[in-house]
Motif scaffolding. Structure first.
Motif, PDB file in Angstrom:
ATOM      1  N   SER A 212     -18.016  15.307  16.520  1.00 52.11           N
ATOM      2  CA  SER A 212     -17.272  14.936  15.306  1.00 52.11           C
ATOM      3  C   SER A 212     -18.049  13.899  14.491  1.00 52.11           C
ATOM      4  CB  SER A 212     -15.897  14.387  15.695  1.00 52.11           C
ATOM      5  OG  SER A 212     -16.075  13.280  16.554  1.00 52.11           O
ATOM      6  N   THR A 213     -19.273  13.593  14.907  1.00 51.03           N
ATOM      7  CA  THR A 213     -20.087  12.603  14.179  1.00 51.03           C
ATOM      8  C   THR A 213     -20.749  13.259  12.965  1.00 51.03           C
ATOM      9  OG1 THR A 213     -20.503  11.416  16.234  1.00 51.03           O
ATOM     10  CG2 THR A 213     -22.017  10.975  14.414  1.00 51.03           C
ATOM     11  N   PHE A 214     -20.633  12.594  11.818  1.00 49.16           N
ATOM     12  CA  PHE A 214     -21.241  13.116  10.588  1.00 49.16           C
ATOM     13  C   PHE A 214     -22.728  12.736  10.524  1.00 49.16           C
ATOM     14  CE2 PHE A 214     -16.752  12.640   9.377  1.00 49.16           C
ATOM     15  CZ  PHE A 214     -16.506  13.870   8.789  1.00 49.16           C
ATOM     16  N   ALA A 215     -23.533  13.640   9.941  1.00 49.04           N
ATOM     17  CA  ALA A 215     -24.969  13.389   9.761  1.00 49.04           C
ATOM     18  C   ALA A 215     -25.269  13.216   8.274  1.00 49.04           C
ATOM     19  CB  ALA A 215     -25.766  14.572  10.307  1.00 49.04           C
ATOM     20  N   ILE A 216     -25.784  12.033   7.914  1.00 44.54           N
ATOM     21  CA  ILE A 216     -26.071  11.726   6.507  1.00 44.54           C
ATOM     22  C   ILE A 216     -27.549  11.396   6.364  1.00 44.54           C
ATOM     23  CG2 ILE A 216     -25.580  10.073   4.615  1.00 44.54           C
ATOM     24  CD1 ILE A 216     -23.133  11.730   5.191  1.00 44.54           C
ATOM     25  N   VAL A 217     -28.134  11.804   5.239  1.00 46.30           N
ATOM     26  CA  VAL A 217     -29.532  11.456   4.946  1.00 46.30           C
ATOM     27  C   VAL A 217     -29.540  10.444   3.801  1.00 46.30           C
ATOM     28  CG1 VAL A 217     -31.768  12.331   4.143  1.00 46.30           C
ATOM     29  CG2 VAL A 217     -30.383  13.706   5.731  1.00 46.30           C
ATOM     30  N   ASN A 218     -30.326   9.384   3.957  1.00 47.73           N
ATOM     31  CA  ASN A 218     -30.407   8.381   2.898  1.00 47.73           C
ATOM     32  C   ASN A 218     -31.316   8.858   1.767  1.00 47.73           C
ATOM     33  OD1 ASN A 218     -29.879   5.730   1.821  1.00 47.73           O
ATOM     34  ND2 ASN A 218     -31.996   5.246   2.314  1.00 47.73           N
ATOM     35  N   ASP A 219     -30.889   8.615   0.548  1.00 42.01           N
ATOM     36  CA  ASP A 219     -31.705   8.823  -0.676  1.00 42.01           C
ATOM     37  C   ASP A 219     -32.030  10.266  -1.034  1.00 42.01           C
ATOM     38  OD1 ASP A 219     -31.889   6.082  -0.917  1.00 42.01           O
ATOM     39  OD2 ASP A 219     -33.973   5.948  -0.249  1.00 42.01           O
ATOM     40  N   ARG A 220     -32.354  11.087  -0.048  1.00 47.39           N
ATOM     41  CA  ARG A 220     -33.025  12.362  -0.305  1.00 47.39           C
ATOM     42  C   ARG A 220     -32.084  13.574  -0.228  1.00 47.39           C
ATOM     43  NH1 ARG A 220     -38.624  12.127   0.491  1.00 47.39           N
ATOM     44  NH2 ARG A 220     -38.507  14.322  -0.085  1.00 47.39           N
ATOM     45  N   CYS A 221     -31.627  13.995  -1.408  1.00 47.88           N
ATOM     46  CA  CYS A 221     -30.744  15.173  -1.455  1.00 47.88           C
ATOM     47  C   CYS A 221     -31.483  16.438  -1.018  1.00 47.88           C
ATOM     48  CB  CYS A 221     -30.232  15.388  -2.875  1.00 47.88           C
ATOM     49  SG  CYS A 221     -29.183  14.064  -3.443  1.00 47.88           S
ATOM     50  N   ALA A 227     -31.755  20.373   5.568  1.00 50.00           N
ATOM     51  CA  ALA A 227     -31.328  20.184   6.964  1.00 50.00           C
ATOM     52  C   ALA A 227     -29.865  20.582   7.166  1.00 50.00           C
ATOM     53  CB  ALA A 227     -31.538  18.725   7.361  1.00 50.00           C
ATOM     54  N   ASP A 228     -29.184  20.918   6.065  1.00 47.40           N
ATOM     55  CA  ASP A 228     -27.747  21.197   6.119  1.00 47.40           C
ATOM     56  C   ASP A 228     -26.973  20.006   6.711  1.00 47.40           C
ATOM     57  OD1 ASP A 228     -25.415  22.616   5.709  1.00 47.40           O
ATOM     58  OD2 ASP A 228     -25.484  23.561   7.686  1.00 47.40           O
ATOM     59  N   ALA A 229     -27.402  18.805   6.321  1.00 46.91           N
ATOM     60  CA  ALA A 229     -26.695  17.590   6.775  1.00 46.91           C
ATOM     61  C   ALA A 229     -25.298  17.581   6.174  1.00 46.91           C
ATOM     62  CB  ALA A 229     -27.475  16.355   6.317  1.00 46.91           C
ATOM     63  N   ASP A 230     -24.443  16.671   6.667  1.00 49.99           N
ATOM     64  CA  ASP A 230     -23.086  16.582   6.113  1.00 49.99           C
ATOM     65  C   ASP A 230     -23.083  15.937   4.738  1.00 49.99           C
ATOM     66  OD1 ASP A 230     -21.490  17.690   8.272  1.00 49.99           O
ATOM     67  OD2 ASP A 230     -22.247  15.994   9.432  1.00 49.99           O
ATOM     68  N   GLY A 231     -24.176  15.246   4.400  1.00 53.70           N
ATOM     69  CA  GLY A 231     -24.197  14.642   3.073  1.00 53.70           C
ATOM     70  C   GLY A 231     -25.380  13.727   2.873  1.00 53.70           C
ATOM     71  N   VAL A 232     -25.313  12.986   1.776  1.00 54.06           N
ATOM     72  CA  VAL A 232     -26.410  12.107   1.385  1.00 54.06           C
ATOM     73  C   VAL A 232     -25.820  10.757   0.971  1.00 54.06           C
ATOM     74  CG1 VAL A 232     -26.406  12.707  -1.109  1.00 54.06           C
ATOM     75  CG2 VAL A 232     -28.546  12.073   0.001  1.00 54.06           C
ATOM     76  N   HIS A 233     -26.635   9.709   1.091  1.00 49.56           N
ATOM     77  CA  HIS A 233     -26.204   8.408   0.573  1.00 49.56           C
ATOM     78  C   HIS A 233     -27.159   7.996  -0.542  1.00 49.56           C
ATOM     79  CE1 HIS A 233     -24.012   4.647   0.599  1.00 49.56           C
ATOM     80  NE2 HIS A 233     -25.150   4.189   0.097  1.00 49.56           N
ATOM     81  N   VAL A 234     -26.597   7.662  -1.714  1.00 48.10           N
ATOM     82  CA  VAL A 234     -27.436   7.277  -2.851  1.00 48.10           C
ATOM     83  C   VAL A 234     -27.113   5.869  -3.337  1.00 48.10           C
ATOM     84  CG1 VAL A 234     -27.953   9.607  -3.703  1.00 48.10           C
ATOM     85  CG2 VAL A 234     -25.852   8.464  -4.450  1.00 48.10           C
ATOM     86  N   GLY A 235     -28.168   5.205  -3.843  1.00 47.15           N
ATOM     87  CA  GLY A 235     -28.005   3.853  -4.375  1.00 47.15           C
ATOM     88  C   GLY A 235     -27.777   3.896  -5.872  1.00 47.15           C
ATOM     89  N   GLN A 236     -27.609   2.717  -6.461  1.00 48.64           N
ATOM     90  CA  GLN A 236     -27.298   2.630  -7.883  1.00 48.64           C
ATOM     91  C   GLN A 236     -28.439   3.123  -8.769  1.00 48.64           C
ATOM     92  OE1 GLN A 236     -24.473   1.603  -9.653  1.00 48.64           O
ATOM     93  NE2 GLN A 236     -23.370   1.750  -7.719  1.00 48.64           N
ATOM     94  N   GLU A 237     -29.670   3.061  -8.269  1.00 52.85           N
ATOM     95  CA  GLU A 237     -30.799   3.497  -9.110  1.00 52.85           C
ATOM     96  C   GLU A 237     -31.266   4.908  -8.746  1.00 52.85           C
ATOM     97  OE1 GLU A 237     -31.311  -0.120  -8.287  1.00 52.85           O
ATOM     98  OE2 GLU A 237     -30.277  -0.296 -10.207  1.00 52.85           O
ATOM     99  N   GLU A 238     -30.554   5.541  -7.860  1.00 52.37           N
ATOM    100  CA  GLU A 238     -30.994   6.880  -7.424  1.00 52.37           C
ATOM    101  C   GLU A 238     -30.181   7.969  -8.133  1.00 52.37           C
ATOM    102  OE1 GLU A 238     -32.188   4.404  -3.579  1.00 52.37           O
ATOM    103  OE2 GLU A 238     -30.543   5.841  -3.385  1.00 52.37           O
TER     104      GLU A 238
END
Ligand SMILES: Cc1ncc(COP(=O)(O)OP(=O)(O)O)c(N)n1
Ligand SMILES: Cc1ncsc1CCOP(=O)(O)O
Ligand SMILES: [Mg+2]
Length: 357
Positions: A212-221, A227-238
């Motif tokens: 049940s753990t989500f997999a997120i990639v930082n910055d890189r959509c 990778a078919d990750a669960d999502g992405v994390h983006v910053g204010q300048e991304e």
């Protein structure tokens, strides 16, 4: 003279006023129901303020019409629509359905106000159009808040890790984090080459897939999508939420970093699925010039119900201050990934979040 230049006849004018009168009531009533949902259902002060302001602005626009004219045109007893109702109007199975159907009702009524006022009071038509667009933005914030409050209801502990020295070590730490009760793992590595980063993202996907753990990639959509990750994390300048969504599609999680209450409010209306809130404390992982700190944690906890993770220098020693400030979700790197026993460190942090609201 072409038709459209002729003034409307008395019959058309009365019909327009009747439509406006009915739509004004429906729009106000619909917005009131939506306000009660975000207030009592979501307990979201930010969204409640937005709806309240919309109701207020609707009332101001309606004041442009003479109430005498509206009331004299009103003829409820002869209204052929009064006794007509569809099955859909009668059945409501949950709070969200009440909110969304009433928001739709308000939007349709705003459209009626916009169109019919063109006939009898054109100057006011644009106000209704603006209100209708505001309602679409509100709808996005409301539905993503509601959906993600459910989807991430149990997600409390979020851990950021780098790609490690090799694939084996990476697999090992991911497995330990899952065993330690981590709800979300983010792959955050700014120095790996793209191929290795994609390899790690795929590993993370594979290991978390049956959990049940989500997999997120930082910055890189791009990497998250491949990778078919669960999502992405983006910053204010991304990339913006809209751009990230265009790459990842609906259904994937898009997290946004926020460093002020205005950024947090904006992220909600942009349709972010969760927000990072910080930096809270000085961090060994990343250096900062400014710390919105616990004040921002308090502000976000006081008005936003989209899942919000406090981040930055959070440890077992200071996590209690975050919980006391009102957030029960944290994102951590050093204190867990850098611990001698990441599983034990995760378990201890998960435990201190257990009783929090
Ligand atoms: C959960 C979470 N919150 C905040 C951040 C920080 O993102 P950003 O501001 O883009 O900084 P970098 O991580 O890219 O250096 C995060 N990664 N995760
Ligand atoms: C990426 C990032 N953004 C804000 S704080 C932070 C680092 C979090 O790591 P740590 O928990 O070690 O401070
Ligand atoms: Mg970033």
């Amino acid at each position: 003279m072409p038709d459209e230049q002729q003034p409307p006849n008395a019959q058309s004018t009365i019909a327009a006023w009747r439509a406006i009168d009915a739509a004004a009531n429906r729009a106000a009533e619909g917005l009131r129901v939506v306000e009660d949902f975000v207030r009592f259902g979501l307990d979201d002060r930010h969204l409640t303020t937005l709806v309240k302001n919309m109701r207020h602005d609707l009332a101001s626009a309606l004041q442009q019409f003479s109430s005498e004219t509206l009331h004299s045109a009103r003829d409820t007893q002869a209204d052929v629509g009064v006794t007509l109702s569809t099955n859909g109007e009668q059945s409501r199975t949950n709070l969200t359905q009440i909110a969304t159907s009433n928001l739709k009702r308000a939007q349709q009524s705003l459209r009626t106000l916009e169109e019919f006022s063109k006939l009898v009071h054109p100057a006011v038509s644009a106000y209704f159009e603006q209100l209708r667009y505001r309602s679409y933005t509100l709808e996005k914030g409301l539905t993503t808040t509601q959906a993600n409050s459910e989807r991430l209801a149990g997600a409390r502990l979020y851990v950021l890790i780098d790609g490690c020295q090799n694939a084996e070590k990476f697999s090992q730490i991911v497995a330990e984090l899952i065993a330690g009760g981590v709800d979300i793992v983010q792959l955050r590595d700014k120095s790996l080459d793209d191929r290795t980063l994609l390899e790690r993202a795929r590993q993370l996907r594979e290991i978390t897939a049956a959990t049940s753990t989500f997999a997120i990639v930082n910055d890189r959509c791009d990497i998250a999508a491949l990778a078919d990750a669960d999502g992405v994390h983006v910053g204010q300048e991304e990339l913006s939420v809209k751009e990230a969504r265009a790459i990842l599609g609906v259904g994937k999680l898009i997290g946004v970093s926020t460093h002020s209450i205005d950024q947090a409010r904006r992220a909600v209306l942009d349709g972010a699925d969760y927000i990072g809130v910080g930096p809270t404390f000085p961090s060994q992982t990343k250096s900062f010039d400014q710390f919105p700190g616990l004040d921002l944690v308090r502000q976000v906890a006081g008005e936003i119900r989209l899942p919000a993770f406090a981040i930055g220098g959070i440890t077992l020693e200071n996590i209690g201050q975050v919980v006391e400030a009102g957030l029960s979700r944290v994102a951590v790197s050093g204190a867990i990934a850098g611990a001698n026993d990441p599983r034990e460190a995760a378990e201890a942090m998960r435990q201190s979040l257990r009783g929090a609201n």
